[in-house]
Write an enzyme that holds these catalytic residues in place. Structure first.
Site, mmCIF file in Angstrom:
data_model
loop_
_atom_site.group_PDB
_atom_site.id
_atom_site.type_symbol
_atom_site.label_atom_id
_atom_site.label_comp_id
_atom_site.label_asym_id
_atom_site.label_seq_id
_atom_site.Cartn_x
_atom_site.Cartn_y
_atom_site.Cartn_z
ATOM 1 N N GLY A 161 -3.040 2.022 -16.706
ATOM 2 C CA GLY A 161 -3.721 1.242 -15.670
ATOM 3 C C GLY A 161 -4.430 2.157 -14.687
ATOM 4 O O GLY A 161 -3.785 2.997 -14.054
ATOM 5 N N ASP A 186 -2.652 1.771 -5.634
ATOM 6 C CA ASP A 186 -2.457 0.672 -4.674
ATOM 7 C C ASP A 186 -1.374 0.929 -3.640
ATOM 8 O O ASP A 186 -1.045 0.051 -2.845
ATOM 9 C CB ASP A 186 -2.130 -0.623 -5.416
ATOM 10 N N ASN A 217 1.706 0.959 -3.892
ATOM 11 C CA ASN A 217 2.860 0.067 -4.119
ATOM 12 C C ASN A 217 2.736 -1.311 -3.474
ATOM 13 O O ASN A 217 3.740 -1.983 -3.253
ATOM 14 C CB ASN A 217 4.158 0.737 -3.639
ATOM 15 N N HIS A 274 1.026 -3.792 -4.992
ATOM 16 C CA HIS A 274 0.983 -4.741 -6.111
ATOM 17 C C HIS A 274 1.839 -4.221 -7.256
ATOM 18 O O HIS A 274 1.365 -4.022 -8.369
ATOM 19 C CB HIS A 274 -0.463 -4.949 -6.570
ATOM 20 N N LEU A 284 3.688 7.340 -11.438
ATOM 21 C CA LEU A 284 2.885 8.549 -11.376
ATOM 22 C C LEU A 284 1.411 8.223 -11.236
ATOM 23 O O LEU A 284 0.969 7.117 -11.557
ATOM 24 C CB LEU A 284 3.084 9.374 -12.659
#
Length: 285
Positions: free
Chosen positions: A208, A212, A214, A216, A252
């Site tokens: 991905g 963000d 964390n 989302h 990561l």
């Protein structure tokens, strides 16, 4: 005379005042951007001065040469350029040959709407780091970037040379359109119950392209489930091949996941994990 109901007060269009903390945060960000702008201008000015000095020195040296000496110098310079081009073409051909025998790694940029401008720029930078890691790798992978649009596409488009990346391609279409048959895909997510034990050259792994902080959590895992794509997590954690520091998050950066995968093609996971930043690693006992 009967009075009708009083008209409702007009809704205020003014934005609510910022809190003291928000004002301080905005001021710090404005100061950071201004300092960055000033540094950029200073660097450009210094570069222009160096170029002007070098041009003046070259002109002065050229004025001392005879016509025959200039011709000999130009021939030598052209031969050196031709040799560099030949060597680079051979290196590119060898690199692409290595990529063809590696696994395919897809960076899914279909999360831009969930990111701030700064996060989108950070995501684009991490993609550039991925390409750099691939060029340096002993066993490189085939890199594919999908869903690249908007701010991320703009940020990458500002980088000279992206259009000529070797062993890599970019597609603006979303993941589901690029891969209507998703049977060969494995989406790498920290929430998966399946541990990835080895990197298979016949499998296409999806990372991905998402930064963000964390906000989302689980977004990539949810997307994989929605699309019916198999998932796996890297072997990170107690009892797994890669053990991080106690305070380190298992999530990561995109480029760290990418480099781990690429390195794991030619070494074990513990050796591959040497690419991780020091703050992630378990302290030596």
């Amino acid at each position: 005379m009967e009075q009708g109901p009083a008209p409702a007060p007009a809704a205020s269009t003014e934005a609510p005042p910022l809190s003291k903390r928000a004002r301080k945060r905005a001021a710090r960000e404005a100061q950071r951007l201004e300092e960055k702008r000033q540094k950029k201008e200073k660097n450009h000015a210094q570069a222009r001065d160096r170029e002007a000095a070098a041009a003046a020195a070259a002109a002065a040296a050229d004025a001392l040469l005879t016509d025959d000496q200039r011709a000999a110098r130009d021939r030598k310079a052209q031969q050196a350029r031709d040799e560099r081009l030949r060597k680079r073409a051979a290196e590119d051909a060898e690199f692409e040959k290595k990529c063809a025998s590696g696994c395919r790694i897809v960076i899914d940029c279909g999360f831009e709407s969930l990111m701030t401008d700064r996060e989108a720029r950070s995501s684009s930078q991490q993609i550039m780091y991925c390409y750099g890691a691939n060029r340096r790798a002993e066993a490189p992978a085939r890199l594919l970037v999908v869903g690249l649009t908007g701010r991320q596409a703009s940020a990458l488009g500002n980088v000279s040379g992206v259009e000529s990346w070797r062993g890599a391609s970019v597609d603006a279409r979303p993941l589901e359109d690029v891969f209507p048959d998703r049977s060969s895909l494995v989406y790498l997510t920290a929430e998966s119950d399946t541990v990835l034990t080895e990197v298979d050259a016949a499998t296409t792994y999806v990372i991905g392209g998402f930064v963000d902080r964390n906000r989302h959590k689980g977004a990539t895992h949810a997307k994989a489930l929605q699309l019916g794509v198999r998932t796996a997590r890297l072997p990170i954690g107690d009892g797994d091949a890669i053990v991080l520091g106690k305070e380190a998050s298992r999530v990561l950066a995109v480029n760290h996941v990418f480099e781990l995968m690429v390195r794991a093609q030619s070494s074990d996971w513990a050796a591959a994990a040497e690419c991780l930043p020091g703050r992630k690693k378990k302290p030596e006992e």
